[in-house]
Design a protein around this motif. Structure first.
Motif, PDB file in Angstrom:
ATOM      1  N   GLU A 280     -53.384 -39.626  18.321  1.00 50.38           N
ATOM      2  CA  GLU A 280     -52.122 -39.750  19.056  1.00 50.38           C
ATOM      3  C   GLU A 280     -51.297 -38.468  18.932  1.00 50.38           C
ATOM      4  N   SER A 281     -51.322 -37.879  17.713  1.00 48.45           N
ATOM      5  CA  SER A 281     -50.586 -36.623  17.507  1.00 48.45           C
ATOM      6  C   SER A 281     -51.145 -35.515  18.395  1.00 48.45           C
ATOM      7  N   VAL A 282     -52.501 -35.448  18.442  1.00 45.16           N
ATOM      8  CA  VAL A 282     -53.136 -34.425  19.287  1.00 45.16           C
ATOM      9  C   VAL A 282     -52.811 -34.678  20.750  1.00 45.16           C
ATOM     10  N   ARG A 283     -52.841 -35.996  21.152  1.00 49.23           N
ATOM     11  CA  ARG A 283     -52.551 -36.313  22.556  1.00 49.23           C
ATOM     12  C   ARG A 283     -51.126 -35.906  22.909  1.00 49.23           C
ATOM     13  N   LEU A 284     -50.183 -36.187  22.007  1.00 48.98           N
ATOM     14  CA  LEU A 284     -48.789 -35.812  22.259  1.00 48.98           C
ATOM     15  C   LEU A 284     -48.636 -34.297  22.365  1.00 48.98           C
ATOM     16  N   GLU A 285     -49.392 -33.594  21.515  1.00 48.04           N
ATOM     17  CA  GLU A 285     -49.320 -32.110  21.556  1.00 48.04           C
ATOM     18  C   GLU A 285     -49.843 -31.605  22.880  1.00 48.04           C
ATOM     19  N   LEU A 286     -50.961 -32.220  23.351  1.00 46.53           N
ATOM     20  CA  LEU A 286     -51.523 -31.795  24.633  1.00 46.53           C
ATOM     21  C   LEU A 286     -50.577 -32.119  25.781  1.00 46.53           C
ATOM     22  N   LEU A 287     -49.898 -33.284  25.689  1.00 44.47           N
ATOM     23  CA  LEU A 287     -48.918 -33.634  26.726  1.00 44.47           C
ATOM     24  C   LEU A 287     -47.777 -32.625  26.729  1.00 44.47           C
ATOM     25  N   LYS A 288     -47.381 -32.229  25.509  1.00 40.25           N
ATOM     26  CA  LYS A 288     -46.315 -31.231  25.423  1.00 40.25           C
ATOM     27  C   LYS A 288     -46.760 -29.914  26.066  1.00 40.25           C
TER      28      LYS A 288
END
Length: 593
Positions: A280-288
């Motif tokens: 989830e952290s990686v996904r949020l970073e990619l969304l950012k």
């Protein structure tokens, strides 16, 4: 420790030093280092475009699993002049993923990231950059690198420079993912095909560019997120640190519960939750990152619209100025036509008013012109006649002269004036139009060779002057001119080794020259009167001359010529030469042939 500026100071770096986090570049500026432990390989200086001097640092990642293997950081310490980046100018077929990160070619700040597919292996790449001015320092240093093998590597270059400020360039040599090659990444980009690895690399480049700007220009060190083309971009510093801590705690708990089977399910659930949290952290970073990319694209679109509006306004302004210029030209042309018409009317009126007077004046001028032309024709005829008479009077044949002066005798008495006499005669013969050959202190072979060459140069109808100053001797009824290496043990030897004066005159007669004047200044002391030898007598004998020949001796038959008038006579020329030169300078004297 990720940010260890003191430990990474360039002044303290030695070959083999291990760095991480950021590296100090001086004056408070630094550059972020990608994930890994970086071995310092060396420093160098190169000259880039526009004769800009760059200071370079070359690093190697000791972590073999990291995709970024070689790093070169180059920066200038002087103001870098504005220039377009490779993202705007590169036409290379091997370039891909060009990204200016929201800046334009004429912006005061230029940002650029661009990738290249160099060669199929690290070895072949280093061999082909050996002659590059920009890369040759890397080639010499990377000879120490071992273990990169035949990986299919590619290069990404990250550039930032500001107008009238320092510039920085980071070159990174990268190993691709296990599932794709750099060639496939390049081809996908050029064919506008979406590729996960390309998107991932592009996003990482954006993060690195911003971190580099903060560390180098704002002097606020900022670490870069790690890159793994197989699984994506790892979280930034704080996320990576927390993940590492969670991983360590899990390992510790596993060790403590190894003999407790009832805890296995709890550990598994916890690990699953931590994995999902990490994803989830990686996904949020990619969304950012995607949001940043979208904002960059929006900024570029807005900048493009703004530029197009400016361009359109400039076109309208130029069109308006052109319209005004055309109207002004039309008005100027109309004014010019009016002025021309008025001038023509004025000329017409003046012409009609003076027509009768001009007619009378024209007749008078025609009569005066005819009289003046007649006078000019008569004067021209007279001048032409005088010219023909003058040309006929002063027409002369080609003049050639051979001048020899022998002073430095080897086996008989040396002389003092012969060379100076020859130089003076040669200079004055040139003044009266002779083509002069001057030779000094000739040996037997040289003297005979000079006479042969001069005879070959003489042609029928020439006027010839021959001057000889040196030793001469009479044997029988024949006069001989002596070269400087004459031995003269007996009369036969003298005859063989010297030059017959009569032979020279006969050669000129054979060539049918118009006139030959021979001047022989050789009637001095007998050179063979000492050492028991008594060859020849005092002075020279009269010489038989052909028609058109004249021989002038410096003394009469049986007499001796004088070099000096007395002990106090310091003149460098003999008495004969002095008198002859004075007579040559008198004007109005013509010879009779």
């Amino acid at each position: 420790m990720f940010f260890s500026l003191a430990g990474n100071s360039q002044a303290q770096l030695k070959d083999g030093a291990i760095l991480s986090g950021v590296i100090a570049l001086g004056n408070g500026s630094s550059a972020p280092l990608p994930d890994g432990n970086w071995e310092f390989l060396g420093k160098s200086e190169t000259i880039g475009g526009g004769n800009t001097q760059w200071k370079n640092i070359i690093l190697r990642n000791t972590d073999k699993k990291s995709p970024i293997q070689i790093l070169r950081i180059s920066n200038t310490e002087i103001a870098h002049r504005w220039a377009a980046t490779p993202c705007d100018t590169s036409k290379s077929a091997n370039a891909f993923l060009q990204n200016t990160h929201g800046t334009l070619a004429n912006s005061l700040i230029n940002k650029c990231s661009i990738s290249f597919v160099p060669f199929p292996s690290f070895k072949s790449w280093t061999e082909n950059i050996a002659t590059s001015n920009w890369w040759k320092d890397v080639y010499s240093i990377t000879q120490k690198i071992q273990g990169l093998g035949n990986d299919n590597l590619f290069l990404i270059q990250l550039i930032i420079w500001k107008h009238n400020d320092r510039g920085i360039i980071v070159d990174a040599l990268i190993r691709p993912s296990d599932k794709i090659t750099p060639i496939q990444m390049r081809d996908a980009f050029k064919n506008n095909k979406n590729l996960f690895e390309n998107d991932l690399l592009n996003e990482w480049a954006k993060i690195y560019i911003e971190s580099l700007y903060s560390s180098f220009y704002d002097k606020k060190p900022k670490q870069i997120a790690s890159l793994n083309l197989n699984i994506g971009i790892q979280p930034a510093l704080t996320i990576a640190s927390n993940t590492s801590l969670i991983s360590n705690n899990i390992s510790l708990q596993r060790e403590q519960l190894t003999n407790n089977p009832s805890a296995d399910k709890k550990i598994t659930d916890r690990e699953e939750k931590e994995r999902l949290a990490k994803e989830e952290s990686v996904r949020l970073e990619l969304l950012k990152l995607a949001a940043i990319k979208k904002q960059d694209e929006l900024n570029i679109a807005q900048e493009k619209i703004r530029a197009e509006r400016i361009l359109q306004a400039e076109k309208e302004r130029l069109a308006k100025e052109e319209s005004v210029s055309i109207e002004l030209l039309k008005s100027a042309e109309i004014k010019k036509q009016d002025e021309l018409r008025i001038a023509q009317e004025k000329i017409k009126i003046e012409f009609l008013a003076q027509a009768e007077k001009e007619k009378t004046d024209l007749l008078r001028l025609n009569r005066l012109r005819d009289e003046e032309l007649q006078k000019l024709r008569q004067k021209l005829a007279m001048l032409e006649s005088q010219k023909n008479k003058t040309d006929e009077k002063f027409e002369t044949a080609p003049r050639k002269a051979l001048v020899i002066g022998n002073d430095s005798y080897l086996n008989v008495t040396k002389l003092n004036n012969a060379r100076e006499d020859a130089r003076a005669i040669a200079e004055n013969l040139k003044k009266v139009g002779y083509q002069v050959t001057l030779k000094l202190d000739l040996k037997e072979k040289e003297m005979k060779q000079v006479l042969r060459v001069f005879k070959a140069q003489v042609e029928g109808g020439d006027e010839v002057a021959i001057f000889y100053a040196g030793h001469g001797v009479q044997l029988g009824s024949t006069n001989y001119l002596l070269p400087v290496d004459i031995a003269g043990e007996n009369e036969e030897q003298v005859k063989d080794e010297s030059i017959q004066l009569q032979r020279i005159l006969d050669d000129m007669n054979e060539k049918k020259v118009k006139f030959t004047l021979a001047m022989i200044d050789a009637c001095r002391d007998n050179p063979f009167k000492t050492n028991g030898r008594s060859l020849g007598g005092r002075g020279l004998a009269p010489t038989t001359t052909a028609t058109g020949q004249m021989v002038v001796f410096s003394a009469g038959s049986g007499q001796q010529a004088l070099d000096k008038l007395g002990p106090k006579d310091n003149n460098k020329n003999s008495l004969f030469t002095r008198v002859f030169l004075k007579e040559m300078q008198k004007s109005g004297i013509r010879g009779v042939y």
